[in-house]
Each structure stands twice: as C-alpha cells, then as structure tokens.
Scaffold this active site. Structure first.
Site, PDB file in Angstrom:
ATOM      1  N   ASN A 225       0.861  -1.190   0.000  1.00 53.86           N
ATOM      2  CA  ASN A 225       0.000   0.000   0.000  1.00 53.86           C
ATOM      3  C   ASN A 225       0.902   1.246   0.000  1.00 53.86           C
ATOM      4  OD1 ASN A 225      -1.389   2.272   1.114  1.00 53.86           O
ATOM      5  ND2 ASN A 225      -3.085   0.927   1.631  1.00 53.86           N
TER       6      ASN A 225
ATOM      7  N   HIS B 272       0.958   6.242   1.922  1.00 51.36           N
ATOM      8  CA  HIS B 272       1.676   7.181   2.791  1.00 51.36           C
ATOM      9  C   HIS B 272       2.891   7.807   2.141  1.00 51.36           C
ATOM     10  CE1 HIS B 272      -1.323   6.654   5.650  1.00 51.36           C
ATOM     11  NE2 HIS B 272      -1.112   5.359   5.771  1.00 51.36           N
TER      12      HIS B 272
ATOM     13  N   HIS C 276      -5.583   3.665  -1.709  1.00 55.67           N
ATOM     14  CA  HIS C 276      -6.902   4.087  -1.226  1.00 55.67           C
ATOM     15  C   HIS C 276      -7.162   5.512  -1.712  1.00 55.67           C
ATOM     16  CE1 HIS C 276      -9.663   4.456   2.619  1.00 55.67           C
ATOM     17  NE2 HIS C 276     -10.275   4.849   1.524  1.00 55.67           N
TER      18      HIS C 276
ATOM     19  N   ARG D 113      -9.224   8.323  -1.160  1.00 57.15           N
ATOM     20  CA  ARG D 113     -10.185   8.786  -0.150  1.00 57.15           C
ATOM     21  C   ARG D 113     -11.027   9.920  -0.709  1.00 57.15           C
ATOM     22  NH1 ARG D 113      -9.054   7.060   5.424  1.00 57.15           N
ATOM     23  NH2 ARG D 113     -10.678   8.526   5.916  1.00 57.15           N
TER      24      ARG D 113
ATOM     25  N   ARG E  10      -6.881  13.060   0.768  1.00 60.59           N
ATOM     26  CA  ARG E  10      -5.817  13.502   1.682  1.00 60.59           C
ATOM     27  C   ARG E  10      -4.450  12.956   1.296  1.00 60.59           C
ATOM     28  NH1 ARG E  10      -7.227  10.300   7.247  1.00 60.59           N
ATOM     29  NH2 ARG E  10      -9.191  11.396   6.988  1.00 60.59           N
TER      30      ARG E  10
ATOM     31  N   GLU F 296      -8.708   0.541  -2.937  1.00 62.57           N
ATOM     32  CA  GLU F 296      -9.568   0.615  -1.750  1.00 62.57           C
ATOM     33  C   GLU F 296     -10.413   1.870  -1.879  1.00 62.57           C
ATOM     34  OE1 GLU F 296      -7.004   0.945   1.568  1.00 62.57           O
ATOM     35  OE2 GLU F 296      -6.164  -1.037   1.320  1.00 62.57           O
TER      36      GLU F 296
ATOM     37  N   THR G 223      -8.387   4.000   8.361  1.00 69.57           N
ATOM     38  CA  THR G 223      -9.586   3.156   8.410  1.00 69.57           C
ATOM     39  C   THR G 223      -9.619   2.465   9.767  1.00 69.57           C
ATOM     40  OG1 THR G 223      -9.102   2.759   6.090  1.00 69.57           O
ATOM     41  CG2 THR G 223     -10.869   1.467   7.053  1.00 69.57           C
TER      42      THR G 223
ATOM     43  N   GLU H  55     -11.225  -9.079   2.957  1.00 72.26           N
ATOM     44  CA  GLU H  55      -9.945  -8.748   3.571  1.00 72.26           C
ATOM     45  C   GLU H  55     -10.236  -8.576   5.051  1.00 72.26           C
ATOM     46  OE1 GLU H  55      -7.504  -5.668   1.829  1.00 72.26           O
ATOM     47  OE2 GLU H  55      -6.506  -5.296   3.744  1.00 72.26           O
TER      48      GLU H  55
ATOM     49  N   HIS I 179      -3.987  -4.333   7.663  1.00 73.59           N
ATOM     50  CA  HIS I 179      -4.132  -3.133   8.494  1.00 73.59           C
ATOM     51  C   HIS I 179      -3.287  -3.243   9.750  1.00 73.59           C
ATOM     52  CE1 HIS I 179      -5.636   0.566  10.131  1.00 73.59           C
ATOM     53  NE2 HIS I 179      -6.059   0.821   8.923  1.00 73.59           N
TER      54      HIS I 179
HETATM   55  N1  PXP Z   1      -5.986  -2.891   4.002  1.00 76.15           N
HETATM   56  C1  PXP Z   1      -6.956  -1.948   4.045  1.00 76.15           C
HETATM   57  C2  PXP Z   1      -8.333  -2.321   3.643  1.00 76.15           C
HETATM   58  C3  PXP Z   1      -6.656  -0.632   4.444  1.00 76.15           C
HETATM   59  O1  PXP Z   1      -7.636   0.294   4.491  1.00 76.15           O
HETATM   60  C4  PXP Z   1      -5.328  -0.295   4.751  1.00 76.15           C
HETATM   61  C5  PXP Z   1      -4.984   1.118   5.093  1.00 76.15           C
HETATM   62  O2  PXP Z   1      -5.222   1.932   3.985  1.00 76.15           O
HETATM   63  C6  PXP Z   1      -4.348  -1.309   4.679  1.00 76.15           C
HETATM   64  C7  PXP Z   1      -4.711  -2.599   4.331  1.00 76.15           C
HETATM   65  C8  PXP Z   1      -2.914  -1.046   5.016  1.00 76.15           C
HETATM   66  O3  PXP Z   1      -2.815  -0.709   6.360  1.00 76.15           O
HETATM   67  P1  PXP Z   1      -1.444  -0.202   6.952  1.00 76.15           P
HETATM   68  O4  PXP Z   1      -1.096   1.077   6.248  1.00 76.15           O
HETATM   69  O5  PXP Z   1      -1.735  -0.025   8.399  1.00 76.15           O
HETATM   70  O6  PXP Z   1      -0.415  -1.273   6.664  1.00 76.15           O
END
Ligand code: PXP
Length: 244
Positions: free
Chosen positions: A6, A9, A42, A44, A48, A69, A100, A150, A193
């Site tokens: 992901n 960030h 994601h 959003r 952001r 996402e 989330t 998931e 997550h």
């Molecule tokens: N899976 C989903 C559905 C999420 O919403 C997120 C965060 O965007 C992640 C995985 C990844 O989470 P993390 O950034 O905490 O590893």
C-alpha cells in the site's frame, strides 16, 4: 502468502507540501521491481493522500495487479469503472478518522452493497470487502456476492504493539475462525491493516487460510528510516562537492 504494498503514505508525505515528491507512482514501480505481488491504494473522498492522477498513472504503468480501496459511493464507483483496477476493496470511511478504523458493516449495508457491486462485477473487477473477523460480517459478505474478504487485522496489531500478547493470540484465533468460514463459503481470504515487521509474524501462522496481506504504513515508515542516511549523504555530496 502474497504481498500487496500500500503506497498511500508516500503520497501523505507529498501532500504535506502539495509538491511533486515523493511520488507514489514511483514507489509503486519500485515495489513492483522489488517483487511485490500487488499495488494497493486508497482513493479517499477527501483526497488527503492519493490523487486521481496517481491512480490513473499507476493503472497505466504498473503491470502487477492494482487493488483500489474505496468507500462504497457513487463517485468512487464511477472512477473505478473508468480506471478499471483489477480489484476493488470496499472500506468504510469517515473524514475525521486518522486511518480506516474498522471493517465495513456489511450486515447493515447488505442490500445496498448487493446493488452497488453489480456493475463492478460486470466489468470483471474482483470485489473484496474489508471486514472485522466477525461471523455475521463474513456471512453477509458472501450474500452480497463478494469474491473475497480482507480481514481487518488492526485489533490484533494494536494488542500486539501494546505487548498484550495473550489477547493478541485470542484475536488471531478470531481471524483464523473468520478466515476459515469465509473460505468455506467460497470467498478468497486476504488480511491487512496495522501490520508491522514484528507483529506480522503471528499472522504468518495463518498462511494455510490467508492468501495475501496488504501492508502500507510500516513499509513506508521503514523506507524513510533506512533510506534516510543515503538521502542525507547525497545532499551533502551535492552541497560540499563530494567532501562529506
Ligand atoms: N488494508 C486496508 C483495507 C486498508 O484500508 C489499509 C490502510 O489503507 C491497509 C490494508 C494497510 O494498512 P497499513 O497502512 O496499516 O499497513
């Protein structure tokens, strides 16, 4: 297990200055080069971090599967139908949240979601629902017509990070039970997550059930730290003409 990286960030850092760097598109290509199985991002509603253009470029340039996402809104669905990611993962979204904070309440949204996913499925986009490891949510996900769930690992991750290992182990059992049920109902099982280089070890014990993990924050956090020395040295070399 497969790894979905992901890259949200990376965009969070860029948006802190509304500039062009660091680019999540560049990060996605490097993750692909490093052997990642999938890019997860994601979009959003408040934009952001990831921007629409990032999604378009990632769809165009990245050759491994792209997992979008998004909240189950009309706006997001029309973007998904235009950009055509390989998978859509439906997540709950509240503007005031830091990230989330829990799974989608599929039980309450069941009828709406059934209709919502139809055009996406017709477009051959895989549907995954981000849910807590709760029996009713898994059953409702199968009824909605999802291809996968998931499972939200945030509770497990927080317990582990607080060194509440016994409770973390109990949550792991919930995840295992929910995953087994999902699989028995014909759903593919993913998880994610809050996973880090430390707490992921517990989840790896469930590799007989979970096919894929989506991990973001911890990878980006470690990239900043491990890449920092090189970045400082390179700036010093520029400023001091190589005399560091
Ligand atoms: N899976 C989903 C559905 C999420 O919403 C997120 C965060 O965007 C992640 C995985 C990844 O989470 P993390 O950034 O905490 O590893």
């Amino acid at each position: 297990m497969r790894l979905g990286v992901n890259i949200d960030h990376v965009a969070t850092v860029r948006q802190a200055r509304r500039t062009f760097e660091p680019s999540p598109v560049f990060a996605a290509l490097i993750a692909q080069q490093a052997g990642a199985d999938q890019i997860t991002l994601h979009l959003r509603e408040d934009r952001r971090h990831i921007q629409d253009r990032d999604l378009e470029l990632i769809r165009e340039l990245v050759k491994i599967p792209v997992n979008l996402e998004m909240a189950p809104t009309e706006e997001m669905r029309s973007i998904a139908l235009r950009v055509r990611p390989d998978r859509v993962t439906l997540v709950p979204e509240r503007r005031e949240e830091i990230t989330t904070e829990g799974g989608l309440d599929v039980v309450s949204l069941k009828d709406r979601l059934k209709e919502f996913v139809k055009p996406l499925k017709e477009a051959s986009i895989e549907i995954s629902l981000f849910v807590d490891p709760v029996e009713d949510q898994i059953k409702a996900s199968a009824e909605v017509g999802a291809d996968a769930v998931e499972i939200h690992t945030g509770t497990y991750a927080n317990l582990w990070n607080d060194h509440r290992f016994q409770e973390a182990e109990e949550e792991l059992r919930n995840i295992e039970k929910a995953g087994r049920l999902a699989r028995d109902l014909g759903l593919r099982v993913y998880a994610g997550h809050g996973l880090t280089y430390h707490n992921v070890k517990g989840i790896l014990k469930l590799s007989h059930i979970i096919e894929e993990l989506n991990i973001g924050h911890s990878i980006v956090a470690n990239a900043v730290i491990f890449g920092f020395e090189r970045a400082v040295r390179e700036m010093l070399a520029l400023i001091k003409g190589g005399r560091t």
